[in-house]
Design a protein around this motif. Sequence first.
Motif, PDB file in Angstrom:
ATOM      1  N   ILE A 152       0.838  -1.206   0.000  1.00 28.98           N
ATOM      2  CA  ILE A 152       0.000   0.000   0.000  1.00 28.98           C
ATOM      3  C   ILE A 152       0.867   1.248   0.000  1.00 28.98           C
ATOM      4  O   ILE A 152       0.618   2.202  -0.731  1.00 28.98           O
ATOM      5  N   LEU A 153       1.909   1.265   0.825  1.00 32.16           N
ATOM      6  CA  LEU A 153       2.765   2.444   0.934  1.00 32.16           C
ATOM      7  C   LEU A 153       3.654   2.650  -0.289  1.00 32.16           C
ATOM      8  O   LEU A 153       4.125   3.751  -0.524  1.00 32.16           O
ATOM      9  N   LEU A 154       3.882   1.622  -1.043  1.00 33.08           N
ATOM     10  CA  LEU A 154       4.717   1.755  -2.244  1.00 33.08           C
ATOM     11  C   LEU A 154       3.960   2.368  -3.419  1.00 33.08           C
ATOM     12  O   LEU A 154       4.574   2.833  -4.372  1.00 33.08           O
ATOM     13  N   HIS A 155       2.654   2.417  -3.379  1.00 30.94           N
ATOM     14  CA  HIS A 155       1.874   2.982  -4.481  1.00 30.94           C
ATOM     15  C   HIS A 155       1.918   4.503  -4.438  1.00 30.94           C
ATOM     16  O   HIS A 155       1.838   5.118  -3.373  1.00 30.94           O
ATOM     17  N   ASN A 156       2.047   5.107  -5.584  1.00 32.36           N
ATOM     18  CA  ASN A 156       2.097   6.565  -5.681  1.00 32.36           C
ATOM     19  C   ASN A 156       0.713   7.192  -5.601  1.00 32.36           C
ATOM     20  O   ASN A 156       0.591   8.384  -5.324  1.00 32.36           O
ATOM     21  N   THR A 157      -0.321   6.453  -5.840  1.00 28.65           N
ATOM     22  CA  THR A 157      -1.674   7.034  -5.850  1.00 28.65           C
ATOM     23  C   THR A 157      -2.075   7.575  -4.489  1.00 28.65           C
ATOM     24  O   THR A 157      -2.743   8.601  -4.399  1.00 28.65           O
ATOM     25  N   ILE A 158      -1.680   6.928  -3.425  1.00 27.68           N
ATOM     26  CA  ILE A 158      -2.016   7.408  -2.081  1.00 27.68           C
ATOM     27  C   ILE A 158      -1.378   8.771  -1.838  1.00 27.68           C
ATOM     28  O   ILE A 158      -2.016   9.687  -1.333  1.00 27.68           O
ATOM     29  N   PHE A 159      -0.133   8.909  -2.209  1.00 31.15           N
ATOM     30  CA  PHE A 159       0.558  10.172  -1.995  1.00 31.15           C
ATOM     31  C   PHE A 159      -0.025  11.277  -2.880  1.00 31.15           C
ATOM     32  O   PHE A 159      -0.102  12.431  -2.465  1.00 31.15           O
ATOM     33  N   ILE A 160      -0.432  10.942  -4.075  1.00 32.25           N
ATOM     34  CA  ILE A 160      -1.059  11.924  -4.963  1.00 32.25           C
ATOM     35  C   ILE A 160      -2.393  12.367  -4.394  1.00 32.25           C
ATOM     36  O   ILE A 160      -2.726  13.565  -4.404  1.00 32.25           O
ATOM     37  N   ILE A 161      -3.171  11.447  -3.849  1.00 35.14           N
ATOM     38  CA  ILE A 161      -4.464  11.793  -3.247  1.00 35.14           C
ATOM     39  C   ILE A 161      -4.260  12.702  -2.036  1.00 35.14           C
ATOM     40  O   ILE A 161      -4.963  13.713  -1.879  1.00 35.14           O
ATOM     41  N   ILE A 162      -3.303  12.383  -1.195  1.00 32.92           N
ATOM     42  CA  ILE A 162      -3.014  13.226  -0.026  1.00 32.92           C
ATOM     43  C   ILE A 162      -2.558  14.613  -0.460  1.00 32.92           C
ATOM     44  O   ILE A 162      -2.963  15.635   0.112  1.00 32.92           O
ATOM     45  N   LEU A 163      -1.740  14.699  -1.497  1.00 31.78           N
ATOM     46  CA  LEU A 163      -1.274  15.989  -2.014  1.00 31.78           C
ATOM     47  C   LEU A 163      -2.429  16.814  -2.558  1.00 31.78           C
ATOM     48  O   LEU A 163      -2.527  18.027  -2.280  1.00 31.78           O
ATOM     49  N   VAL A 164      -3.336  16.210  -3.286  1.00 36.80           N
ATOM     50  CA  VAL A 164      -4.485  16.922  -3.853  1.00 36.80           C
ATOM     51  C   VAL A 164      -5.390  17.430  -2.730  1.00 36.80           C
ATOM     52  O   VAL A 164      -5.853  18.579  -2.762  1.00 36.80           O
ATOM     53  N   ILE A 165      -5.637  16.623  -1.736  1.00 38.62           N
ATOM     54  CA  ILE A 165      -6.481  17.053  -0.607  1.00 38.62           C
ATOM     55  C   ILE A 165      -5.827  18.208   0.145  1.00 38.62           C
ATOM     56  O   ILE A 165      -6.489  19.187   0.508  1.00 38.62           O
ATOM     57  N   THR A 166      -4.526  18.140   0.353  1.00 41.24           N
ATOM     58  CA  THR A 166      -3.813  19.213   1.050  1.00 41.24           C
ATOM     59  C   THR A 166      -3.879  20.522   0.267  1.00 41.24           C
ATOM     60  O   THR A 166      -4.133  21.588   0.842  1.00 41.24           O
ATOM     61  N   ILE A 167      -3.662  20.467  -1.025  1.00 38.49           N
ATOM     62  CA  ILE A 167      -3.737  21.677  -1.858  1.00 38.49           C
ATOM     63  C   ILE A 167      -5.149  22.232  -1.856  1.00 38.49           C
ATOM     64  O   ILE A 167      -5.352  23.450  -1.736  1.00 38.49           O
ATOM     65  N   TYR A 168      -6.135  21.388  -1.947  1.00 39.51           N
ATOM     66  CA  TYR A 168      -7.545  21.816  -1.935  1.00 39.51           C
ATOM     67  C   TYR A 168      -7.887  22.528  -0.627  1.00 39.51           C
ATOM     68  O   TYR A 168      -8.480  23.617  -0.634  1.00 39.51           O
ATOM     69  N   LEU A 169      -7.503  21.955   0.503  1.00 34.40           N
ATOM     70  CA  LEU A 169      -7.795  22.579   1.801  1.00 34.40           C
ATOM     71  C   LEU A 169      -7.035  23.890   1.982  1.00 34.40           C
ATOM     72  O   LEU A 169      -7.553  24.844   2.562  1.00 34.40           O
ATOM     73  N   THR A 170      -5.825  23.969   1.464  1.00 32.21           N
ATOM     74  CA  THR A 170      -5.052  25.206   1.550  1.00 32.21           C
ATOM     75  C   THR A 170      -5.699  26.315   0.733  1.00 32.21           C
ATOM     76  O   THR A 170      -5.802  27.462   1.198  1.00 32.21           O
ATOM     77  N   VAL A 171      -6.145  26.013  -0.458  1.00 32.12           N
ATOM     78  CA  VAL A 171      -6.806  27.013  -1.305  1.00 32.12           C
ATOM     79  C   VAL A 171      -8.099  27.489  -0.653  1.00 32.12           C
ATOM     80  O   VAL A 171      -8.384  28.691  -0.620  1.00 32.12           O
ATOM     81  N   ILE A 172      -8.867  26.585  -0.090  1.00 35.49           N
ATOM     82  CA  ILE A 172     -10.110  26.972   0.591  1.00 35.49           C
ATOM     83  C   ILE A 172      -9.803  27.883   1.772  1.00 35.49           C
ATOM     84  O   ILE A 172     -10.482  28.889   1.990  1.00 35.49           O
ATOM     85  N   ARG A 173      -8.769  27.572   2.525  1.00 33.78           N
ATOM     86  CA  ARG A 173      -8.408  28.389   3.690  1.00 33.78           C
ATOM     87  C   ARG A 173      -7.962  29.792   3.273  1.00 33.78           C
ATOM     88  O   ARG A 173      -8.276  30.783   3.929  1.00 33.78           O
ATOM     89  N   ILE A 174      -7.221  29.898   2.184  1.00 35.83           N
ATOM     90  CA  ILE A 174      -6.753  31.205   1.713  1.00 35.83           C
ATOM     91  C   ILE A 174      -7.912  32.022   1.158  1.00 35.83           C
ATOM     92  O   ILE A 174      -8.030  33.219   1.429  1.00 35.83           O
ATOM     93  N   VAL A 175      -8.787  31.407   0.386  1.00 33.51           N
ATOM     94  CA  VAL A 175      -9.894  32.136  -0.242  1.00 33.51           C
ATOM     95  C   VAL A 175     -10.901  32.612   0.791  1.00 33.51           C
ATOM     96  O   VAL A 175     -11.379  33.741   0.738  1.00 33.51           O
ATOM     97  N   PHE A 176     -11.218  31.781   1.743  1.00 36.82           N
ATOM     98  CA  PHE A 176     -12.225  32.125   2.746  1.00 36.82           C
ATOM     99  C   PHE A 176     -11.575  32.519   4.068  1.00 36.82           C
ATOM    100  O   PHE A 176     -11.910  32.010   5.124  1.00 36.82           O
ATOM    101  N   GLU A 177     -10.638  33.455   3.992  1.00 42.70           N
ATOM    102  CA  GLU A 177      -9.965  33.933   5.188  1.00 42.70           C
ATOM    103  C   GLU A 177     -10.946  34.696   6.050  1.00 42.70           C
ATOM    104  O   GLU A 177     -11.747  35.501   5.573  1.00 42.70           O
ATOM    105  N   LYS A 178     -10.867  34.478   7.358  1.00 47.68           N
ATOM    106  CA  LYS A 178     -11.816  35.099   8.284  1.00 47.68           C
ATOM    107  C   LYS A 178     -11.354  36.507   8.613  1.00 47.68           C
ATOM    108  O   LYS A 178     -10.274  36.705   9.147  1.00 47.68           O
ATOM    109  N   ASN A 179     -12.180  37.481   8.334  1.00 45.02           N
ATOM    110  CA  ASN A 179     -11.922  38.871   8.695  1.00 45.02           C
ATOM    111  C   ASN A 179     -13.047  39.332   9.602  1.00 45.02           C
ATOM    112  O   ASN A 179     -14.063  39.834   9.156  1.00 45.02           O
ATOM    113  N   TYR A 180     -12.858  39.127  10.891  1.00 41.48           N
ATOM    114  CA  TYR A 180     -13.862  39.541  11.851  1.00 41.48           C
ATOM    115  C   TYR A 180     -13.663  41.015  12.178  1.00 41.48           C
ATOM    116  O   TYR A 180     -12.557  41.469  12.361  1.00 41.48           O
ATOM    117  N   GLN A 181     -14.736  41.720  12.303  1.00 36.86           N
ATOM    118  CA  GLN A 181     -14.693  43.117  12.690  1.00 36.86           C
ATOM    119  C   GLN A 181     -15.815  43.344  13.691  1.00 36.86           C
ATOM    120  O   GLN A 181     -16.981  43.240  13.353  1.00 36.86           O
TER     121      GLN A 181
END
Length: 144
Positions: free
Chosen positions: A7-36
């Motif tokens: 399981i750990l030798l397959h590249n697909t797991i690492f690609i899936i984890i990378l895609v999820i990480t990039i997706y969550l990072t983009v969501i966090r940057i776009v929807f930054e909380k600006n409380y006032q």
Amino acid sequence: MLKLRNILLHNTIFIIILVITIYLTVIRIVFEKNYQVEDISIPTIITIKNYHIDGNKLVIDSSNIRSTYYIKTYKEKISLENKLKVGDKYKVYGEVSISNNNYLKVKKINYLIKVSSLYKIKSTNNVLYILKNIIIKRLNKNPY
């Protein structure tokens, strides 16, 4: 053991984890909380831990609050220099906002107050604060 290794030798797991990480990072940057939060009518009570006057700007640091007050006259500046002491409690009126600055968050300052007026509530009786005030007064004294 061999299944885990396969399981750990397959590249697909690492690609899936990378895609999820990039997706969550983009969501966090776009929807930054600006409380006032703006509430001038409710006063905030702070205990002065540190303060400094720079020109017509007074900055007061409390436990997790940084208050900024703009001094209007020279007389007011002189009276604040004489009256402000570390450890005193003040009632502060002004606009409250949540800090987005990483430098302030490292110093554990979460709230910023743009002060419109401040009133002294109580003087300190703590010996350590009294000694600190004596040292600050001696350092601010002009030798010339």
